[in-house]
Design an enzyme around this catalytic site. Structure first.
Site, PDB file in Angstrom:
ATOM      1  N   ASP A  18       0.809  -1.227   0.000  1.00 13.34           N
ATOM      2  CA  ASP A  18       0.000   0.000   0.000  1.00 13.34           C
ATOM      3  C   ASP A  18       0.840   1.275   0.000  1.00 13.34           C
ATOM      4  OD1 ASP A  18      -2.173  -1.716   0.133  1.00 13.34           O
ATOM      5  OD2 ASP A  18      -2.220  -1.662   2.318  1.00 13.34           O
ATOM      6  N   GLY A  20       1.507   3.027  -2.515  1.00 13.74           N
ATOM      7  CA  GLY A  20       1.064   3.938  -3.574  1.00 13.74           C
ATOM      8  C   GLY A  20       1.557   3.485  -4.938  1.00 13.74           C
ATOM      9  N   LYS A  21       1.822   2.187  -5.059  1.00 11.23           N
ATOM     10  CA  LYS A  21       2.375   1.642  -6.317  1.00 11.23           C
ATOM     11  C   LYS A  21       1.449   1.909  -7.499  1.00 11.23           C
ATOM     12  CE  LYS A  21       2.397  -2.401  -4.331  1.00 11.23           C
ATOM     13  NZ  LYS A  21       2.065  -2.036  -2.927  1.00 11.23           N
ATOM     14  N   LYS A  23      -0.830   4.222  -8.079  1.00 16.01           N
ATOM     15  CA  LYS A  23      -0.810   5.618  -8.530  1.00 16.01           C
ATOM     16  C   LYS A  23       0.441   5.902  -9.351  1.00 16.01           C
ATOM     17  CE  LYS A  23       0.196  10.237  -7.367  1.00 16.01           C
ATOM     18  NZ  LYS A  23       0.077  11.473  -6.626  1.00 16.01           N
ATOM     19  N   ALA A  44      -3.975  -7.833  -3.660  1.00 15.31           N
ATOM     20  CA  ALA A  44      -3.532  -6.475  -3.949  1.00 15.31           C
ATOM     21  C   ALA A  44      -4.727  -5.558  -4.165  1.00 15.31           C
ATOM     22  CB  ALA A  44      -2.655  -6.471  -5.198  1.00 15.31           C
ATOM     23  N   GLY A  45      -4.565  -4.303  -3.788  1.00 19.78           N
ATOM     24  CA  GLY A  45      -5.548  -3.268  -4.112  1.00 19.78           C
ATOM     25  C   GLY A  45      -4.758  -2.030  -4.487  1.00 19.78           C
ATOM     26  N   HIS A  46      -4.722  -1.711  -5.764  1.00 23.25           N
ATOM     27  CA  HIS A  46      -3.916  -0.583  -6.248  1.00 23.25           C
ATOM     28  C   HIS A  46      -4.854   0.546  -6.665  1.00 23.25           C
ATOM     29  CE1 HIS A  46      -0.245  -3.365  -7.153  1.00 23.25           C
ATOM     30  NE2 HIS A  46      -0.663  -3.426  -5.907  1.00 23.25           N
ATOM     31  N   GLN A 227       1.958  -6.104  -3.121  1.00 19.91           N
ATOM     32  CA  GLN A 227       2.402  -6.201  -1.729  1.00 19.91           C
ATOM     33  C   GLN A 227       3.693  -5.380  -1.538  1.00 19.91           C
ATOM     34  OE1 GLN A 227       1.419  -9.611  -3.240  1.00 19.91           O
ATOM     35  NE2 GLN A 227      -0.494  -8.580  -2.785  1.00 19.91           N
ATOM     36  N   GLY A 305     -10.928  -3.237   3.356  1.00 16.77           N
ATOM     37  CA  GLY A 305     -11.599  -2.210   4.153  1.00 16.77           C
ATOM     38  C   GLY A 305     -11.166  -2.199   5.609  1.00 16.77           C
ATOM     39  N   ARG A 308      -5.694   0.295   8.528  1.00 14.07           N
ATOM     40  CA  ARG A 308      -4.264  -0.020   8.473  1.00 14.07           C
ATOM     41  C   ARG A 308      -3.613   0.467   9.770  1.00 14.07           C
ATOM     42  NH1 ARG A 308      -3.783   2.464   2.468  1.00 14.07           N
ATOM     43  NH2 ARG A 308      -4.580   0.695   1.294  1.00 14.07           N
ATOM     44  N   LYS A 334       3.085  10.345   0.115  1.00 12.99           N
ATOM     45  CA  LYS A 334       2.291  10.670   1.292  1.00 12.99           C
ATOM     46  C   LYS A 334       2.971  11.535   2.362  1.00 12.99           C
ATOM     47  CE  LYS A 334      -1.385   8.016   1.831  1.00 12.99           C
ATOM     48  NZ  LYS A 334      -2.373   6.938   2.001  1.00 12.99           N
ATOM     49  N   ASP A 336       2.639  14.537   2.382  1.00 14.56           N
ATOM     50  CA  ASP A 336       1.580  15.530   2.638  1.00 14.56           C
ATOM     51  C   ASP A 336       0.787  15.181   3.895  1.00 14.56           C
ATOM     52  OD1 ASP A 336       0.838  13.367   0.689  1.00 14.56           O
ATOM     53  OD2 ASP A 336      -1.181  14.113   1.074  1.00 14.56           O
TER      54      ASP A 336
HETATM   55  P1  GDP Z   1      -0.764   0.329  -3.521  1.00 17.89           P
HETATM   56  O1  GDP Z   1      -1.344  -0.961  -3.049  1.00 17.89           O
HETATM   57  O2  GDP Z   1       0.705   0.414  -3.278  1.00 17.89           O
HETATM   58  O3  GDP Z   1      -1.120   0.662  -4.936  1.00 17.89           O
HETATM   59  O4  GDP Z   1      -1.410   1.469  -2.613  1.00 17.89           O
HETATM   60  P2  GDP Z   1      -2.965   1.580  -2.191  1.00 17.89           P
HETATM   61  O5  GDP Z   1      -3.740   2.065  -3.344  1.00 17.89           O
HETATM   62  O6  GDP Z   1      -3.432   0.347  -1.511  1.00 17.89           O
HETATM   63  O7  GDP Z   1      -2.871   2.670  -1.033  1.00 17.89           O
HETATM   64  C1  GDP Z   1      -2.340   3.933  -1.247  1.00 17.89           C
HETATM   65  C2  GDP Z   1      -3.412   4.965  -0.887  1.00 17.89           C
HETATM   66  O8  GDP Z   1      -2.829   6.251  -0.760  1.00 17.89           O
HETATM   67  C3  GDP Z   1      -4.478   5.125  -1.955  1.00 17.89           C
HETATM   68  O9  GDP Z   1      -5.674   5.475  -1.331  1.00 17.89           O
HETATM   69  C4  GDP Z   1      -3.941   6.260  -2.807  1.00 17.89           C
HETATM   70  O10 GDP Z   1      -4.974   6.964  -3.469  1.00 17.89           O
HETATM   71  C5  GDP Z   1      -3.312   7.133  -1.763  1.00 17.89           C
HETATM   72  N1  GDP Z   1      -2.124   7.887  -2.178  1.00 17.89           N
HETATM   73  C6  GDP Z   1      -1.146   7.536  -3.042  1.00 17.89           C
HETATM   74  N2  GDP Z   1      -0.161   8.452  -3.063  1.00 17.89           N
HETATM   75  C7  GDP Z   1      -0.527   9.408  -2.171  1.00 17.89           C
HETATM   76  C8  GDP Z   1       0.089  10.614  -1.703  1.00 17.89           C
HETATM   77  O11 GDP Z   1       1.188  10.988  -2.098  1.00 17.89           O
HETATM   78  N3  GDP Z   1      -0.598  11.332  -0.758  1.00 17.89           N
HETATM   79  C9  GDP Z   1      -1.820  10.944  -0.281  1.00 17.89           C
HETATM   80  N4  GDP Z   1      -2.399  11.699   0.631  1.00 17.89           N
HETATM   81  N5  GDP Z   1      -2.414   9.814  -0.707  1.00 17.89           N
HETATM   82  C10 GDP Z   1      -1.776   9.053  -1.624  1.00 17.89           C
HETATM   83  P1  IMO Z   2      -0.899  -4.213  -2.260  1.00 16.41           P
HETATM   84  O1  IMO Z   2      -0.436  -4.764  -3.572  1.00 16.41           O
HETATM   85  C1  IMO Z   2      -1.021  -4.624   2.092  1.00 16.41           C
HETATM   86  C2  IMO Z   2      -1.127  -8.688   3.698  1.00 16.41           C
HETATM   87  C3  IMO Z   2      -2.394  -9.156   4.380  1.00 16.41           C
HETATM   88  C4  IMO Z   2      -1.821 -10.144   5.363  1.00 16.41           C
HETATM   89  C5  IMO Z   2      -0.675 -10.773   4.589  1.00 16.41           C
HETATM   90  C6  IMO Z   2      -1.041 -12.085   3.908  1.00 16.41           C
HETATM   91  O2  IMO Z   2      -2.198  -3.489  -2.319  1.00 16.41           O
HETATM   92  O3  IMO Z   2       0.178  -3.419  -1.605  1.00 16.41           O
HETATM   93  P2  IMO Z   2      -2.559 -12.831   1.879  1.00 16.41           P
HETATM   94  O4  IMO Z   2      -3.943 -12.419   1.469  1.00 16.41           O
HETATM   95  O5  IMO Z   2      -1.520 -12.528   0.855  1.00 16.41           O
HETATM   96  O6  IMO Z   2      -2.508 -14.242   2.366  1.00 16.41           O
HETATM   97  O7  IMO Z   2      -2.231 -11.918   3.159  1.00 16.41           O
HETATM   98  O8  IMO Z   2      -0.307  -9.836   3.599  1.00 16.41           O
HETATM   99  N1  IMO Z   2      -1.318  -8.178   2.309  1.00 16.41           N
HETATM  100  C7  IMO Z   2      -1.241  -6.896   1.981  1.00 16.41           C
HETATM  101  N2  IMO Z   2      -1.066  -5.798   2.752  1.00 16.41           N
HETATM  102  N3  IMO Z   2      -1.104  -4.502   0.746  1.00 16.41           N
HETATM  103  C8  IMO Z   2      -1.245  -5.602  -0.031  1.00 16.41           C
HETATM  104  O9  IMO Z   2      -1.208  -5.536  -1.380  1.00 16.41           O
HETATM  105  C9  IMO Z   2      -1.367  -6.862   0.580  1.00 16.41           C
HETATM  106  N4  IMO Z   2      -1.538  -8.120   0.119  1.00 16.41           N
HETATM  107  C10 IMO Z   2      -1.486  -8.918   1.188  1.00 16.41           C
HETATM  108  O10 IMO Z   2      -3.056  -8.087   5.009  1.00 16.41           O
HETATM  109  O11 IMO Z   2      -1.248  -9.446   6.463  1.00 16.41           O
HETATM  110 MG    MG Z   3      -2.889  -1.642  -1.809  1.00 12.79          MG
END
Ligand code: GDP
Ligand code: IMO
Ligand code: MG
Length: 426
Positions: A18, A20-21, A23, A44-46, A227, A305, A308, A334, A336
Site C-alpha cells: 500500500d 502507492g504503487k 498511482k 492487492a488493491g492498487h 504487496q 476495508g 491499516r 504521502k 503531505d
Molecule cells: P498500492 O497498493 O501500493 O497501490 O497502494 P494503495 O492504493 O493500496 O494505497 C495507497 C493509498 O494512498 C491510496 O488510497 C492512494 O490513493 C493514496 N495515495 C497515493 N499516493 C498518495 C500521496 O502521495 N498522498 C496521499 N495523501 N495519498 C496518496
Molecule cells: P498491495 O499490492 C497490504 C497482507 C495481508 C496479510 C498478509 C497475507 O495493495 O500493496 P494474503 O492475502 O496474501 O494471504 O495476506 O499480507 N497483504 C497486503 N497488505 N497490501 C497488499 O497488497 C497486501 N496483500 C497482502 O493483510 O497481512
Molecule cells: Mg494496496
C-alpha cells in the site's frame, strides 16, 4: 551475439504494501509500451485517482487507463476469474475497453473457490496467530502451484478442464474435512465459471515470449509489484507474509525476464509506515499521531476495508529493502499526510539493550531489539498543490536529504496527494 541491452524496469513496494504503487505506475506507464504484473493476486488493491474518479485494481496492471500501453498479467500472478470479471466490468462501465490491450499468461495459476475456503479454514484454525490474510485464497493457490497440483489459465482451453477442476475440488474438499469449518462455495463457483468464460475471450498467451520479443524490439516494459518487500515469502517478516516473492527477483520468475534484462528498480515507500493484518511492526504508533496518520492518510485497506496500522518510518527496514531489491530510484509518497504534525520521527537504528544491531533482527516476532528514533523538524501547510522541489518546505527537503543520504539512493519522484496530477519529479 544476442543483445540484452534493452531492459525491463521494475516498480515495487519497500514496506508492507500500500505504498502507492498503483498511482505511480499509472503515471510512469505513460512512458512505457507495456505494464505487467509479476506476482500476487487479488490480495492487492492498487488505487488510481484522476479526473475526480477513483479506481481500485486487484489483478489488472495499473497501466490499463493508458490507451497506448499493453498490459500483461504475468505467469507469477494467481488469478481469481470471478474477481477478474468484476474488475473488467467496472472498467467497461468507466468507458475503458480493457480486453483490447490486455494479455494474460497461460502459465498464471488459477485461484479456485475452494482455495478461498481453505484460506478461511486455515486462518480460523490459527486463532490468535492468524496471518490476517485478505482471504482471497492466495496462500492455498500458491501451495497448489509449488505442490504441483494447481490449474493454470492455459488449462481452461483444454477439453477436460471441467474434470480437472472437479478432481482438484475433491482434493480440497478432503482437506477441508480436516478442519472444523463450515463453508458453501456454490454461489461463488457460479460466478467463477462466468469468469472462466470471460477469460476464454481474453488474449491468453505464452507471455514470456511476448515480453522478451518486446525487449528485443527495443520496446519499454515496466513490471508492477504487488504487496511489499516486508511481505516477501523469503525476506519478509515470516510467517506474517504473503506467499510470493514480492522483491525485484520476483519480476524475473514472474514474467520470464532474465536477471540481465532488469534495468531500473523503482522502490516506492511512504514517508511513514503502515501495515494491515497481523505481524510485527516495531515503529507502530498507538497514540494520537498514529490515529492522525490513519485519518489524514485515509489508511483503510483498499481490498478488505480494514484499518491499516500506522507508525513512523523505519529506516533500517528500508535499507534492508533497498539492498534485497537493488533499488536504483526511490519514490516517496504521502509526505503531505505528515504536514502539520508537532513532531516527525524516524527509526534510525535498532538496539538490543546497549548493543546497536548491524542488521534487522532475524525474527522480528520474537526479539528484544527496539527501534531508536531521531526527531525531525516538522513541516506544515497544504502540499497537494506543489509541483517543484524548490517550493517544498525546507523541513521536508531536509527529511528527503537525510533519507537519500542514509539509503544512498536518490528520491526521484515525490507524490503529495492521491491524484494523478499530484506528482513531482526531482
Ligand atoms: P498500492 O497498493 O501500493 O497501490 O497502494 P494503495 O492504493 O493500496 O494505497 C495507497 C493509498 O494512498 C491510496 O488510497 C492512494 O490513493 C493514496 N495515495 C497515493 N499516493 C498518495 C500521496 O502521495 N498522498 C496521499 N495523501 N495519498 C496518496
Ligand atoms: P498491495 O499490492 C497490504 C497482507 C495481508 C496479510 C498478509 C497475507 O495493495 O500493496 P494474503 O492475502 O496474501 O494471504 O495476506 O499480507 N497483504 C497486503 N497488505 N497490501 C497488499 O497488497 C497486501 N496483500 C497482502 O493483510 O497481512
Ligand atoms: Mg494496496
Amino acid at each position: 551475439m544476442r543483445d540484452y541491452s534493452n531492459k525491463a524496469d521494475v516498480l515495487l513496494g519497500l514496506q508492507w504494501g500500500d505504498e502507492g504503487k498503483g498511482k505511480v505506475v499509472d503515471i510512469l506507464a505513460e512512458r512505457y509500451d507495456m505494464a505487467s504484473r509479476f506476482q500476487g493476486g487479488p490480495n492487492a488493491g492498487h488505487t488510481l485517482e484522476f479526473d475526480g474518479k477513483k479506481f481500485v485494481l486487484h489483478t489488472i496492471p495499473s497501466g490499463i487507463f493508458r490507451p497506448q500501453v499493453l498490459n500483461l498479467v504475468g505467469n507469477g500472478v494467481v488469478i481469481d476469474p470471478a474477481i477478474f470479471k468484476q474488475e473488467i466490468e467496472e472498467l467497461v462501465a468507466a468507458g475503458v475497453d480493457p480486453l483490447r490491450n490486455l494479455f494474460i499468461s497461460k502459465k498464471a495459476h488459477l485461484i479456485l473457490p475452494s482455495h478461498r475456503a481453505l484460506d478461511a479454514a486455515s486462518e480460523a484454525s490459527k486463532g490468535k496467530t492468524k496471518i490476517g490474510s485478505t482471504l482471497k485464497g492466495i496462500g492455498p493457490a500458491y501451495m497448489d502451484k509449488t505442490g504441483r497440483n494447481g490449474l493454470r489459465v492455459g488449462d481452461i482451453l483444454a477439453p477436460n478442464f471441467a474434470e480437472r477442476y472437479q478432481a482438484l475440488l475433491e482434493k480440497h474438499q478432503w482437506l477441508l474435512r480436516q478442519y472444523d469449518f463450515a463453508y458453501d462455495i456454490r454461489d461463488y463457483q457460479a460466478r467463477w465459471f462466468e469468469g472462466i468464460e470471460l477469460l476464454r475471450q481474453a488474449r491468453v498467451v505464452d507471455s514470456e515470449n511476448l515480453v522478451n520479443q518486446m525487449l528485443d524490439q527495443g520496446k519499454t516494459v515496466l513490471a508492477e509489484g504487488a504487496q511489499g518487500t516486508l511481505l516477501d515469502i523469503d525476506f519478509g517478516t515470516f510467517p506474517y507474509v504473503t506467499s510470493s516473492n514480492t522483491i525485484s527477483a520476483g519480476a524475473c520468475t514472474g514474467l520470464g525476464v532474465p536477471p540481465n534484462r532488469i534495468g531500473k528498480v523503482f522502490g516506492v515507500f511512504k514517508a511513514y509506515t503502515t501495515r494491515v493484518g497481523s505481524g510485527p511492526f516495531p515503529t507502530e504508533l498507538f497514540d494520537d499521531d498514529g490515529a492522525r496518520i490513519r485519518r489524514v492518510g485515509r489508511e483503510v485497506g483498499a481490498t478488505t476495508g480494514r484499518d491499516r496500522r500506522c507508525g513512523w518510518l523505519d529506516l533500517p527496514a528500508l535499507k534492508y529493502a533497498v539492498m534485497v531489491n537493488g533499488v536504483t530510484d526511490l519514490v516517496m509518497t504521502k509526505a503531505d499526510v505528515l504536514s502539520g504534525f508537532a513532531q516527525v520521527k524516524v527509526a534510525v537504528e535498532y538496539h538490543d539493550g546497549p548493543d546497536r544491531l548491524d542488521n534487522l533482527p532475524y525474527d522480528m516476532n520474537n526479539t528484544t531489539a527496539l527501534p531508536v528514533y531521531r526527531s525531525f523538524e516538522p513541516w506544515s501547510g497544504d502540499l497537494g498543490g506543489l509541483r517543484r522541489v524548490e517550493d517544498f518546505p525546507a523541513a521536508l527537503r531536509s527529511y528527503i536529504d537525510f533519507i537519500e543520504q542514509e539509503l544512498q539512493v536518490p528520491i526521484r519522484v515525490v507524490s503529495l496527494g492521491p491524484d494523478r496530477s499530484q506528482i513531482v519529479f526531482t
